[in-house]
Design a protein around this motif. Structure first.
Motif, PDB file in Angstrom:
ATOM      1  N   UNK A  82       0.811  -1.204   0.000  1.00 20.02           N
ATOM      2  CA  UNK A  82       0.000   0.000   0.000  1.00 20.02           C
ATOM      3  C   UNK A  82       0.850   1.262   0.000  1.00 20.02           C
ATOM      4  N   UNK A  83       1.917   1.262   0.757  1.00 17.82           N
ATOM      5  CA  UNK A  83       2.779   2.450   0.855  1.00 17.82           C
ATOM      6  C   UNK A  83       4.218   2.006   0.635  1.00 17.82           C
ATOM      7  N   UNK A  84       4.655   2.116  -0.608  1.00 20.37           N
ATOM      8  CA  UNK A  84       5.961   1.585  -1.003  1.00 20.37           C
ATOM      9  C   UNK A  84       7.117   2.319  -0.334  1.00 20.37           C
ATOM     10  N   UNK A  85       6.873   3.569   0.058  1.00 23.06           N
ATOM     11  CA  UNK A  85       7.961   4.329   0.677  1.00 23.06           C
ATOM     12  C   UNK A  85       8.288   3.827   2.085  1.00 23.06           C
ATOM     13  N   UNK A  86       7.427   2.973   2.646  1.00 22.75           N
ATOM     14  CA  UNK A  86       7.724   2.365   3.932  1.00 22.75           C
ATOM     15  C   UNK A  86       8.446   1.044   3.688  1.00 22.75           C
ATOM     16  N   UNK A  87       9.701   0.969   4.128  1.00 24.72           N
ATOM     17  CA  UNK A  87      10.533  -0.188   3.813  1.00 24.72           C
ATOM     18  C   UNK A  87       9.946  -1.480   4.372  1.00 24.72           C
ATOM     19  N   UNK A  88       9.331  -1.400   5.547  1.00 21.95           N
ATOM     20  CA  UNK A  88       8.753  -2.609   6.147  1.00 21.95           C
ATOM     21  C   UNK A  88       7.688  -3.198   5.236  1.00 21.95           C
ATOM     22  N   UNK A  89       6.885  -2.335   4.591  1.00 21.59           N
ATOM     23  CA  UNK A  89       5.840  -2.821   3.691  1.00 21.59           C
ATOM     24  C   UNK A  89       6.432  -3.585   2.514  1.00 21.59           C
ATOM     25  N   UNK A  90       7.556  -3.106   2.009  1.00 19.27           N
ATOM     26  CA  UNK A  90       8.188  -3.784   0.879  1.00 19.27           C
ATOM     27  C   UNK A  90       8.687  -5.168   1.278  1.00 19.27           C
ATOM     28  N   UNK A  91       9.302  -5.294   2.457  1.00 20.87           N
ATOM     29  CA  UNK A  91       9.774  -6.597   2.915  1.00 20.87           C
ATOM     30  C   UNK A  91       8.604  -7.552   3.144  1.00 20.87           C
ATOM     31  N   UNK A  92       7.515  -7.037   3.705  1.00 20.05           N
ATOM     32  CA  UNK A  92       6.325  -7.873   3.913  1.00 20.05           C
ATOM     33  C   UNK A  92       5.783  -8.342   2.574  1.00 20.05           C
ATOM     34  N   UNK A  93       5.736  -7.438   1.609  1.00 18.83           N
ATOM     35  CA  UNK A  93       5.244  -7.792   0.276  1.00 18.83           C
ATOM     36  C   UNK A  93       6.115  -8.861  -0.371  1.00 18.83           C
ATOM     37  N   UNK A  94       7.435  -8.723  -0.249  1.00 23.85           N
ATOM     38  CA  UNK A  94       8.353  -9.718  -0.809  1.00 23.85           C
ATOM     39  C   UNK A  94       8.116 -11.084  -0.178  1.00 23.85           C
ATOM     40  N   UNK A  95       7.913 -11.106   1.135  1.00 22.87           N
ATOM     41  CA  UNK A  95       7.627 -12.370   1.815  1.00 22.87           C
ATOM     42  C   UNK A  95       6.337 -12.994   1.328  1.00 22.87           C
ATOM     43  N   UNK A 140      13.404 -29.181  -5.113  1.00 21.27           N
ATOM     44  CA  UNK A 140      13.651 -28.164  -4.093  1.00 21.27           C
ATOM     45  C   UNK A 140      14.428 -26.969  -4.621  1.00 21.27           C
ATOM     46  N   UNK A 141      15.178 -27.174  -5.706  1.00 21.61           N
ATOM     47  CA  UNK A 141      15.922 -26.047  -6.255  1.00 21.61           C
ATOM     48  C   UNK A 141      14.982 -24.964  -6.788  1.00 21.61           C
ATOM     49  N   UNK A 142      13.748 -25.385  -7.211  1.00 16.59           N
ATOM     50  CA  UNK A 142      12.784 -24.387  -7.680  1.00 16.59           C
ATOM     51  C   UNK A 142      12.348 -23.462  -6.554  1.00 16.59           C
ATOM     52  N   UNK A 143      12.268 -24.003  -5.341  1.00 17.87           N
ATOM     53  CA  UNK A 143      11.910 -23.156  -4.202  1.00 17.87           C
ATOM     54  C   UNK A 143      12.979 -22.090  -3.996  1.00 17.87           C
ATOM     55  N   UNK A 144      14.234 -22.485  -4.213  1.00 19.31           N
ATOM     56  CA  UNK A 144      15.319 -21.510  -4.120  1.00 19.31           C
ATOM     57  C   UNK A 144      15.183 -20.415  -5.165  1.00 19.31           C
ATOM     58  N   UNK A 145      14.696 -20.777  -6.372  1.00 24.41           N
ATOM     59  CA  UNK A 145      14.486 -19.776  -7.421  1.00 24.41           C
ATOM     60  C   UNK A 145      13.405 -18.781  -7.019  1.00 24.41           C
ATOM     61  N   UNK A 146      12.342 -19.284  -6.369  1.00 23.20           N
ATOM     62  CA  UNK A 146      11.277 -18.390  -5.911  1.00 23.20           C
ATOM     63  C   UNK A 146      11.794 -17.418  -4.857  1.00 23.20           C
ATOM     64  N   UNK A 147      12.599 -17.923  -3.943  1.00 23.07           N
ATOM     65  CA  UNK A 147      13.183 -17.059  -2.909  1.00 23.07           C
ATOM     66  C   UNK A 147      14.095 -16.012  -3.561  1.00 23.07           C
ATOM     67  N   UNK A 148      14.867 -16.450  -4.553  1.00 18.41           N
ATOM     68  CA  UNK A 148      15.763 -15.526  -5.268  1.00 18.41           C
ATOM     69  C   UNK A 148      14.964 -14.439  -5.977  1.00 18.41           C
ATOM     70  N   UNK A 149      13.850 -14.822  -6.622  1.00 15.19           N
ATOM     71  CA  UNK A 149      13.004 -13.835  -7.302  1.00 15.19           C
ATOM     72  C   UNK A 149      12.422 -12.846  -6.304  1.00 15.19           C
ATOM     73  N   UNK A 150      12.022 -13.364  -5.124  1.00 18.45           N
ATOM     74  CA  UNK A 150      11.490 -12.477  -4.094  1.00 18.45           C
ATOM     75  C   UNK A 150      12.521 -11.476  -3.614  1.00 18.45           C
ATOM     76  N   UNK A 151      13.729 -11.951  -3.360  1.00 21.25           N
ATOM     77  CA  UNK A 151      14.792 -11.055  -2.895  1.00 21.25           C
ATOM     78  C   UNK A 151      15.165 -10.035  -3.969  1.00 21.25           C
ATOM     79  N   UNK A 152      15.167 -10.481  -5.226  1.00 23.64           N
ATOM     80  CA  UNK A 152      15.499  -9.560  -6.324  1.00 23.64           C
ATOM     81  C   UNK A 152      14.462  -8.452  -6.453  1.00 23.64           C
ATOM     82  N   UNK A 153      13.239  -8.702  -5.969  1.00 24.23           N
ATOM     83  CA  UNK A 153      12.194  -7.682  -6.014  1.00 24.23           C
ATOM     84  C   UNK A 153      12.566  -6.461  -5.179  1.00 24.23           C
TER      85      UNK A 153
END
Length: 682
Positions: A383-396, A422-435
């Motif tokens: 909802x409010x991208x300028x709040x860093x906590x919101x971005x981390x929650x969204x990535x999760x 299981x390597x695909x799960x790692x790809x999903x985590x990587x995509x989330x972090x790259x966000x």
């Protein structure tokens, strides 16, 4: 010719957009795979929804990856191992044995047996040990694994266990000597052998691997043939097992066949039509629902540039390794579009991009489902991208949705989670972090395209910024007024779902033009001296009106974004400086009202309309002598009604219901500002 030039000039914006779509389409199609697209869409584990499918011609059935992997593993496990046998090492060892024998077996130590017989026994034992060779170290395979010993041009077949390892030779010699009739001479023999024996067999890994590779190359990728006219799959039949392999084989045959130039050109034409169609749909959506974005070529270019960037990035990853396609942080796209525009446009752009990527990615249905769900979660959770906590929650949340959907699809395809990659799960985590890269990317885009995000608005809302500190120093009354207007506007924007951060920033800067002549405005006249007492009404009106123009100049000089300058331009619309107009009319019946009107333009958005209401109400509220709830209520209604009657909100996308909600908030906030309480009887 003049007519053509005039028509071109008149439609240059449209022509630019069409040219932009054409360029993007050409680039996207250029990177798309040019093989034919299989006409049937099927998913493992799902029933076949089409009519019975029959083969138009013979085609081979491809083996599954599991079958091919099993065959390859079987070849590797049964393949011969190759060792190089060095006969010279054996001959040198025997020569060293004979040289040292006499020195160790002295006459005083040898009794009851012929010395020559002992020597012959030791020589035969040494030859027997060297018969299959001694290796310094052996590869870790089963002892029964067949081995080829290469002795010059001769090759001997033995088991791996028959080749002695250097560390095992000592125990083997002791065992044989203990079982021989010469066990009493064991220590002497061992002394001679230790000085003589050296490894003479080396594992030839390169030759072995080449032989295995040659055998693997002979593995047939197919098994059996589907003959012309035979049924491939029946309607309602589950796409699995043999039916699945037939469908995969038919699809592979179609997509790998060589097309003629004519058919290749038709494929390219088909891709161009579909890509252009998708981009035109996006442009039509923007024209119908985001007209301000449509009219801004820079913003349209920005949106199409991001689509193109995501397509090219995904194409590069798929060409490198299709298994890594889910590592592409596609959810950055809706985040960026939402940061600069709004959630609805962000989601629509995201869906159009995924449709284009359907031509590139494997398992396009699964990809489409996963990415659309992830995009929806991205839009809803941030909802409010300028709040860093919101971005981390969204990535999760994005990562969690990816994983849950992947589990579901795997359960459908495999009937369980035993074969989960299981390597695909790692790809999903990587995509989330790259966000998380969206934050620096937003900053880069702001500098390149001149756009403004909520992150920049948050910086501009800091009252310690240089420009606002100047306003506070030069025009403290105006600064206080701007703070009150900002609080009123923000509360109203939150009530109707407008951009609260944008309207707050616009309110803080809307009157910065008053810094040029602060004492010309009553809120800054601390001494009680009013300069307008010595001026004509027309001159006073011109001074008041000019604060809008002055504000725009100050804003541009200080590089304020256009979105903020819009609030300076529109906060009075085309309203009249009523007090001085009536004063002029009292002495001059022929007074022209346009001399007392602000130049405009009218507010054109919810946010600019909110600011006009809040600014007028807050400024006029200072004239109330003894404010009460009833007085404030009628006072707000009167001001807003006057603005509506003057048509100040005709260009703003604000509804009558939303205006009523804004008035309600303004009344409530003003009551709080004046601390009104119920009067109790004495």
């Amino acid at each position: 010719m003049a007519t053509v030039i005039k028509t071109f000039y008149k439609n240059q914006d449209l022509l630019y957009k069409l040219l932009l779509i054409a360029v993007c389409s050409v680039l996207i199609v250029y990177f798309l795979p040019k093989s034919g697209k299989f006409q049937y869409d099927f998913q493992k584990g799902f029933p076949w929804a089409n009519e019975n499918l029959y083969a138009d011609e013979d085609f081979a059935i491809l083996k599954s990856e599991e079958t091919l992997a099993q065959e390859r593993e079987e070849i590797r496990s049964q393949a011969f191992l190759y060792f190089d046998y060095d006969e010279k090492v054996m001959q040198d060892a025997i020569a060293r044995y004979e040289d040292s024998f006499s020195g160790v077996f002295k006459d005083s130590l040898v009794t009851n047996v012929s010395k020559s017989r002992l020597k012959d026994f030791g020589r035969d034992l040494l030859k027997d040990i060297y018969a299959t060779g001694i290796a310094k170290e052996k590869p870790t395979f089963d002892a029964s694994r067949l081995v080829y010993l290469k002795k010059g041009s001769e090759v001997t077949q033995v088991n791996l266990g028959q080749i002695y390892e250097a560390d095992d030779v000592s125990s083997e010699l002791q065992r044989r000597l203990n079982q021989s009739p010469y066990a009493s001479y064991k220590n002497l023999f061992l002394q001679v052998f230790y000085d003589s024996i050296e490894p003479n067999v080396v594992y030839n890994a390169t030759f072995t691997e080449n032989a295995i590779t040659a055998e693997l190359s002979q593995v047939s990728p197919t098994r059996g043939v589907v003959t012309k006219g035979s049924r491939i799959i029946a309607r309602g039949e589950l796409v699995e097992g043999e039916a699945l392999q037939k469908m995969i084989s038919l699809k592979a045959k179609y997509e790998t066949q060589n097309f003629s130039d004519s058919r290749y050109n038709w494929i390219v034409v088909g891709y161009v039509v579909l890509v252009v169609l998708a981009l035109v749909m996006l442009l039509l959506f923007i024209r119908n629902y985001r007209i301000k974005v449509y009219e801004n070529n820079t913003q349209v270019t920005f949106i199409l540039f991001n689509i193109l960037l995501m397509v090219l990035l995904t194409t590069a990853v798929v060409k490198f390794n299709p298994a890594y396609v889910y590592a592409v942080p596609l959810c950055i796209l809706p985040l960026i579009i939402k940061a600069f525009f709004d959630a609805r446009l962000g989601l629509f752009t995201h869906v159009i991009t995924i449709l284009l990527l359907g031509f590139i990615v494997p398992d396009s249905f699964e990809y489409f489902f996963l990415q659309v769900i992830a995009g929806i979660v991205t839009i809803l959770s941030t909802q409010e991208l300028y709040k860093r906590a919101n971005l981390f929650i969204s990535v999760g949340q994005i990562t969690l949705i990816y994983i849950i959907a992947y589990f579901a699809f795997n359960s459908i395809h495999q009937g369980g989670v035993e074969n989960l990659a299981w390597e695909n799960l790692g790809l999903f985590v990587l995509a989330g972090l790259a966000t998380l890269f969206v934050q620096p990317l937003i900053y880069i885009y702001e500098k390149i395209f001149g756009l403004v995000s909520d992150v920049s608005l948050l910086e501009l809302s800091d009252t310690n910024s240089k420009l606002l500190k100047q306003l506070a120093d030069k025009a403290p009354g105006t600064f206080h007024h701007s703070l009150n207007v900002a609080n009123l506007s923000e509360a109203a924007a939150n009530e109707i779902g407008a951009n609260a951060m944008l309207v707050r920033v616009g309110a803080l800067y809307h009157d910065i033009g008053k810094m040029n002549n602060p004492t010309d405005f009553t809120e800054n006249q601390a001494t009680g001296i009013n300069v307008h007492d010595d001026l004509s009404p027309k001159e006073s009106a011109r001074i008041i009106i000019d604060h809008v123009i002055d504000g725009i100049e100050i804003a541009r000089k200080n590089n304020l974004p256009d979105r903020v300058i819009d609030f300076i331009r529109t906060h009075h619309g085309t309203s009249t400086v009523h007090y001085f107009y009536m004063k002029e009319k009292a002495v001059n019946e022929d007074a022209v009202i346009t001399d007392f009107q602000y130049p405009g333009p009218l507010p054109f958005s919810k946010e600019t309309a909110i600011l006009m209401m809040a600014d007028s109400v807050e400024a006029a509220s200072k004239s109330l002598k003894n404010p009460t709830s009833i007085l404030i209520d009628s006072f707000v209604e009167k001001i807003v009604k006057k603005q509506m009657d003057d048509g100040q909100y005709l260009n703003a996308d604000i509804t009558f219901k939303e205006i009523q909600q804004v008035k309600k908030i303004l009344k409530k906030k003003l009551v709080n500002i004046y601390h009104l309480r119920v009067e109790y009887p004495e």
